[in-house]
Design a protein around this motif. Structure first.
Motif, PDB file in Angstrom:
ATOM      1  N   PHE A  28      -8.132   9.603  -0.200  1.00 42.40           N
ATOM      2  CA  PHE A  28      -8.081  10.543   0.267  1.00 42.40           C
ATOM      3  C   PHE A  28      -8.891  10.833   2.085  1.00 42.40           C
ATOM      4  CE2 PHE A  28      -7.523  15.154   2.250  1.00 42.40           C
ATOM      5  CZ  PHE A  28      -5.850  15.574   2.482  1.00 42.40           C
ATOM      6  N   THR A  29      -7.733  11.051   3.238  1.00 37.79           N
ATOM      7  CA  THR A  29      -8.413  10.772   4.193  1.00 37.79           C
ATOM      8  C   THR A  29      -7.830  11.911   5.494  1.00 37.79           C
ATOM      9  OG1 THR A  29      -7.640   8.297   4.422  1.00 37.79           O
ATOM     10  CG2 THR A  29      -8.732   9.088   6.372  1.00 37.79           C
ATOM     11  N   VAL A  30      -8.831  12.795   5.466  1.00 38.20           N
ATOM     12  CA  VAL A  30      -8.756  13.450   5.772  1.00 38.20           C
ATOM     13  C   VAL A  30      -8.929  13.305   7.331  1.00 38.20           C
ATOM     14  CG1 VAL A  30     -11.917  14.135   6.542  1.00 38.20           C
ATOM     15  CG2 VAL A  30      -9.641  16.357   6.478  1.00 38.20           C
ATOM     16  N   ASP A  31      -7.394  14.278   8.322  1.00 42.35           N
ATOM     17  CA  ASP A  31      -7.068  14.003   9.244  1.00 42.35           C
ATOM     18  C   ASP A  31      -7.080  15.220  10.124  1.00 42.35           C
ATOM     19  OD1 ASP A  31      -5.953  13.055  11.419  1.00 42.35           O
ATOM     20  OD2 ASP A  31      -3.866  13.260  10.499  1.00 42.35           O
ATOM     21  N   TYR A  32      -8.565  15.443  10.233  1.00 42.33           N
ATOM     22  CA  TYR A  32      -9.323  16.582  10.813  1.00 42.33           C
ATOM     23  C   TYR A  32      -9.189  16.537  12.470  1.00 42.33           C
ATOM     24  CZ  TYR A  32     -12.985  12.759  13.310  1.00 42.33           C
ATOM     25  OH  TYR A  32     -13.789  12.360  12.884  1.00 42.33           O
ATOM     26  N   ARG A  33      -8.865  17.710  12.761  1.00 44.55           N
ATOM     27  CA  ARG A  33      -8.751  17.892  13.836  1.00 44.55           C
ATOM     28  C   ARG A  33      -9.488  17.119  14.671  1.00 44.55           C
ATOM     29  NH1 ARG A  33      -8.638  24.359  14.063  1.00 44.55           N
ATOM     30  NH2 ARG A  33     -10.459  23.864  12.109  1.00 44.55           N
ATOM     31  N   VAL A  70      -5.492  21.908   5.693  1.00 43.25           N
ATOM     32  CA  VAL A  70      -6.028  20.554   4.796  1.00 43.25           C
ATOM     33  C   VAL A  70      -4.818  19.743   5.349  1.00 43.25           C
ATOM     34  CG1 VAL A  70      -6.624  19.082   3.039  1.00 43.25           C
ATOM     35  CG2 VAL A  70      -7.868  21.027   3.149  1.00 43.25           C
ATOM     36  N   ARG A  71      -4.672  18.516   6.389  1.00 45.99           N
ATOM     37  CA  ARG A  71      -4.171  17.618   7.066  1.00 45.99           C
ATOM     38  C   ARG A  71      -5.475  16.253   6.217  1.00 45.99           C
ATOM     39  NH1 ARG A  71      -2.039  16.907  11.623  1.00 45.99           N
ATOM     40  NH2 ARG A  71      -5.020  17.248  11.915  1.00 45.99           N
ATOM     41  N   GLY A  72      -4.226  14.901   5.942  1.00 47.29           N
ATOM     42  CA  GLY A  72      -4.020  13.674   5.066  1.00 47.29           C
ATOM     43  C   GLY A  72      -3.683  12.788   4.893  1.00 47.29           C
ATOM     44  N   GLU A  73      -3.566  12.434   4.269  1.00 47.80           N
ATOM     45  CA  GLU A  73      -3.037  11.663   3.948  1.00 47.80           C
ATOM     46  C   GLU A  73      -3.820  10.645   2.399  1.00 47.80           C
ATOM     47  OE1 GLU A  73      -2.027   9.091   7.761  1.00 47.80           O
ATOM     48  OE2 GLU A  73      -3.172   7.077   5.968  1.00 47.80           O
ATOM     49  N   SER A  89      -7.724   9.034  13.178  1.00 52.92           N
ATOM     50  CA  SER A  89      -7.399   9.603  13.252  1.00 52.92           C
ATOM     51  C   SER A  89      -6.605   9.026  11.699  1.00 52.92           C
ATOM     52  CB  SER A  89      -5.431   9.802  13.739  1.00 52.92           C
ATOM     53  OG  SER A  89      -4.644   8.815  13.244  1.00 52.92           O
ATOM     54  N   ALA A  90      -6.516   9.301  10.771  1.00 50.39           N
ATOM     55  CA  ALA A  90      -6.191   9.073   9.400  1.00 50.39           C
ATOM     56  C   ALA A  90      -5.302   7.904   9.465  1.00 50.39           C
ATOM     57  CB  ALA A  90      -5.809  10.100   8.328  1.00 50.39           C
ATOM     58  N   ARG A  91      -3.939   7.775  10.798  1.00 51.86           N
ATOM     59  CA  ARG A  91      -3.500   6.953  10.466  1.00 51.86           C
ATOM     60  C   ARG A  91      -4.102   5.335  10.942  1.00 51.86           C
ATOM     61  NH1 ARG A  91       1.770   6.184  10.684  1.00 51.86           N
ATOM     62  NH2 ARG A  91       3.143   4.271  11.856  1.00 51.86           N
ATOM     63  N   THR A  92      -5.289   5.982  12.325  1.00 48.72           N
ATOM     64  CA  THR A  92      -5.497   4.054  12.508  1.00 48.72           C
ATOM     65  C   THR A  92      -6.674   4.546  11.755  1.00 48.72           C
ATOM     66  OG1 THR A  92      -7.393   6.068  13.944  1.00 48.72           O
ATOM     67  CG2 THR A  92      -5.564   5.503  15.079  1.00 48.72           C
ATOM     68  N   HIS A  93      -6.499   4.401  10.567  1.00 48.56           N
ATOM     69  CA  HIS A  93      -7.555   3.967  10.034  1.00 48.56           C
ATOM     70  C   HIS A  93      -7.172   3.556   7.909  1.00 48.56           C
ATOM     71  CE1 HIS A  93     -11.250   5.135  12.011  1.00 48.56           C
ATOM     72  NE2 HIS A  93     -12.034   4.730  11.523  1.00 48.56           N
ATOM     73  N   ARG A  94      -5.861   3.516   8.131  1.00 51.79           N
ATOM     74  CA  ARG A  94      -5.302   3.116   7.107  1.00 51.79           C
ATOM     75  C   ARG A  94      -4.879   1.442   6.348  1.00 51.79           C
ATOM     76  NH1 ARG A  94       0.841   5.252   8.059  1.00 51.79           N
ATOM     77  NH2 ARG A  94       0.239   6.925   7.823  1.00 51.79           N
ATOM     78  N   GLY A  95      -5.751   0.533   7.817  1.00 50.80           N
ATOM     79  CA  GLY A  95      -6.147  -0.088   7.280  1.00 50.80           C
ATOM     80  C   GLY A  95      -7.517  -0.747   6.092  1.00 50.80           C
ATOM     81  N   LEU A  96      -8.567   0.142   7.003  1.00 45.32           N
ATOM     82  CA  LEU A  96      -9.524   0.139   6.291  1.00 45.32           C
ATOM     83  C   LEU A  96      -9.059   0.908   4.583  1.00 45.32           C
ATOM     84  CD1 LEU A  96     -13.191  -0.321   5.790  1.00 45.32           C
ATOM     85  CD2 LEU A  96     -12.808   1.624   7.746  1.00 45.32           C
ATOM     86  N   THR A 133       0.662  -0.985  -0.589  1.00 40.58           N
ATOM     87  CA  THR A 133      -0.179  -0.055   0.298  1.00 40.58           C
ATOM     88  C   THR A 133       1.006   1.124  -0.262  1.00 40.58           C
ATOM     89  OG1 THR A 133      -1.765  -0.954   1.500  1.00 40.58           O
ATOM     90  CG2 THR A 133      -1.902   1.303   1.235  1.00 40.58           C
ATOM     91  N   ARG A 134       0.963   2.280  -0.848  1.00 40.31           N
ATOM     92  CA  ARG A 134       1.407   3.274  -0.665  1.00 40.31           C
ATOM     93  C   ARG A 134       0.812   4.640  -0.042  1.00 40.31           C
ATOM     94  NH1 ARG A 134       3.284   6.829  -5.994  1.00 40.31           N
ATOM     95  NH2 ARG A 134       3.548   9.259  -4.942  1.00 40.31           N
ATOM     96  N   VAL A 135       1.236   5.118   0.958  1.00 46.72           N
ATOM     97  CA  VAL A 135       0.432   6.455   1.394  1.00 46.72           C
ATOM     98  C   VAL A 135       1.546   7.680   0.876  1.00 46.72           C
ATOM     99  CG1 VAL A 135      -0.371   7.264   4.279  1.00 46.72           C
ATOM    100  CG2 VAL A 135      -0.257   4.607   3.304  1.00 46.72           C
ATOM    101  N   ASP A 136       1.176   8.947   1.396  1.00 46.47           N
ATOM    102  CA  ASP A 136       1.539   9.724   1.092  1.00 46.47           C
ATOM    103  C   ASP A 136       0.866  10.834   2.012  1.00 46.47           C
ATOM    104  OD1 ASP A 136       3.579   9.430  -1.229  1.00 46.47           O
ATOM    105  OD2 ASP A 136       1.308   9.209  -2.119  1.00 46.47           O
ATOM    106  N   LEU A 137       1.258  11.261   3.138  1.00 49.75           N
ATOM    107  CA  LEU A 137       0.901  12.349   3.416  1.00 49.75           C
ATOM    108  C   LEU A 137       1.014  13.177   3.308  1.00 49.75           C
ATOM    109  CD1 LEU A 137       3.411  11.694   7.095  1.00 49.75           C
ATOM    110  CD2 LEU A 137       0.630  10.658   6.018  1.00 49.75           C
ATOM    111  N   VAL A 138      -0.724  14.437   3.347  1.00 47.12           N
ATOM    112  CA  VAL A 138      -0.816  15.857   2.702  1.00 47.12           C
ATOM    113  C   VAL A 138      -0.455  17.429   4.334  1.00 47.12           C
ATOM    114  CG1 VAL A 138      -2.341  17.202   1.545  1.00 47.12           C
ATOM    115  CG2 VAL A 138      -1.601  14.742   0.827  1.00 47.12           C
ATOM    116  N   SER A 139       0.292  17.625   4.264  1.00 48.21           N
ATOM    117  CA  SER A 139      -0.400  19.215   4.783  1.00 48.21           C
ATOM    118  C   SER A 139       0.156  20.625   3.860  1.00 48.21           C
ATOM    119  CB  SER A 139       1.099  19.135   5.709  1.00 48.21           C
ATOM    120  OG  SER A 139       0.752  20.134   6.499  1.00 48.21           O
TER     121      SER A 139
END
Length: 335
Positions: A127-132, A78-81, A107-114, A68-74
Motif C-alpha cells: 500500500f503506497t500512501v499518496d500523501y499531500r 487516507v489516499r493511496g493505492e 506520488s504513488a503513481r510515479t513509484h508504481r514500478g518500484l 500488476t494489479r493496482v487499486d486506488l484508495v480514497s
C-alpha cells in the motif's frame, strides 16, 4: 566477489565497484541532469517541470511489470493505492510504502514500478500512501498523512508485527517520524523497516559534507535544501518532528538501509544507522558501490537494482519469520 565488511558495509555478494553500466549512468546523469536540477527554480513552474521530468524518468527506466494489479484508495483522510504482483495471494502481511522526492515531486503513481517489483520480490501486497505534497500542503501534512495510513492499516485488521514500513529519500524521514509518533502515542511499532537512500538531515549538512569527497550525480545539497524548504515552510529544522531523534524510542523495528555510494545521502544513511544502534535497535546498512539515489527504482538503467530488491526481500522474510529477532531490539547487528 566480496562479502560485507563493517568498514565498508558492502552488500553480500556485491563487487567492490558498480557495474560499467552503473558508472556510465552516473557519469551521464552528472553531465546532463545535475546542471538542470541545480538551476531549476522552486516556483510553481519549476516544481511542475520537476514533477513531469521525474515521472517520465521513473516510467521510462522503471516501468510497471505486466499483470500488476493496482487499486486506488480514497478513504478520507487516507489516499493511496494497493499494488499487487500478478497472481499474488492475500495474506496477513503487508508493506506500507512511503515515496520520496523532497516532499514535493513524486506520488504513488510515479513509484508504481518500484512498488510493483517490491510486491513481486516479497510476495506481499504494497500500500503506497499518496500523501499531500508541498508547496501546496506544507509541514506537517505529509507526516500526518503517513501516520493516518499506518493507523488505517491497523484498522483494516493488519497486526503491527506484520506491517513492513518501506520508503525512499524523504520517505525515510517520514518513516522515522512515524516511529517517533508511534512511541509518543503508544501505538505498536511495525515488524520491520526497509529504507532506500533515506533523508535524515533536512538542513543537508551531512549531504554537504559528503559532497566534499564526491558530488552527487543528480543534484547538489544546496538545490535539494531549497526543495525541502517548500515543505518545512519557514519552520526551524530543529523542530522535534523535523529533527529526527530516535534516542528514546522503544521497540524500534529491525531495519535495513540501502544507499548508493555515489550519492550525497550516504552520510544520512550512516547517521541513521548509528542512531538506531545507539537506541538499542537492530539495523543493517548496505552501501552499494557507485550507485545513485534510489537506484532500486531504475532497473532498465541499473543492473544492480533487482539484486538490491532481492536483498530487501530476504531481509523482510528473515525478520518477519523470526519473532525472536524481530522483538529483540536490544541486540545489535552490523553486517
Amino acid at each position: 566477489m566480496t562479502t560485507t565488511t563493517n568498514r565498508d558495509h558492502l552488500p553480500r555478494g556485491v563487487f567492490a565497484a558498480g557495474s560499467r553500466r552503473t558508472r556510465m549512468a552516473a557519469l551521464t546523469t552528472r553531465l546532463t541532469l545535475r546542471p538542470m536540477t541545480n538551476l531549476l527554480p522552486t516556483n510553481r513552474s519549476g516544481v511542475e517541470f520537476s514533477r513531469r521530468l521525474v515521472a517520465t524518468s521513473m516510467n521510462l527506466f522503471g516501468p510497471v511489470p505486466k499483470g500488476t494489479r493496482v487499486d486506488l484508495v480514497s478513504d478520507d483522510p487516507v489516499r493511496g493505492e494497493w499494488v499487487r504482483a500478478p497472481g499474488l495471494t492475500p495474506g496477513p502481511r503487508v508493506v506500507l510504502y512511503i515515496h520520496g522526492s523532497a516532499y514535493v515531486i513524486c506520488s504513488a503513481r510515479t513509484h508504481r514500478g518500484l512498488t510493483s517489483r517490491l510486491s513481486r520480490s516479497t510476495g506481499l501486497p504494497v500500500f503506497t500512501v499518496d500523501y499531500r505534497l508541498a508547496p501546496e500542503h506544507p509541514f506537517p501534512a505529509a507526516a500526518d498523512d503517513v501516520e493516518s495510513a499506518y493507523r488505517w492499516l491497523l484498522d483494516q485488521g493488519y497486526s503491527a508485527a506484520n506491517i513492513v514500513i518501506a520508503g525512499d529519500s524523504a520517505g525515510g524521514h517520514l518513516a522515522a517520524d512515524l516511529l517517533i509518533e508511534n512511541d509518543r502515542t503508544g501505538t505498536p511499532q511495525p515488524g520491520a523497516m526497509v529504507l532506500f537512500s533515506p533523508l535524515v538531515d533536512l538542513n543537508f549538512g551531512l549531504s554537504a559534507q559528503a559532497e566534499r569527497s564526491r558530488k552527487d550525480p543528480m543534484i547538489s545539497a544546496a538545490a535539494a535544501r531549497k526543495l525541502v524548504a517548500l515543505y518545512t515552510d519557514g519552520h526551524d529544522a530543529d523542530l522535534p518532528r523535523l529533527r529526527l531523534d530516535l534516542a528514546l524510542v522503544r521497540d524500534l523495528p529491525p531495519t535495513l538501509i540501502q544507499v548508493g555510494g555515489a550519492e550525497m545521502l550516504r552520510g544520512d544513511a550512516r547517521h541513521l544507522n548509528t542512531m538506531i544502534h545507539a537506541a538499542g535497535g537492530l539495523c543493517e546498512l548496505e552501501i552499494w558501490p557507485d550507485q545513485m539515489h534510489v537506484f532500486q527504482a531504475l532497473p532498465r538503467l541499473i543492473p544492480e537494482a533487482e539484486h538490491a530488491l532481492e536483498h530487501a526481500s530476504e531481509f523482510i522474510t528473515r525478520t518477519l519469520d523470526n519473532p525472536v529477532v524481530q522483538h529483540n531490539s536490544m541486540k545489535q547487528v552490523n553486517r
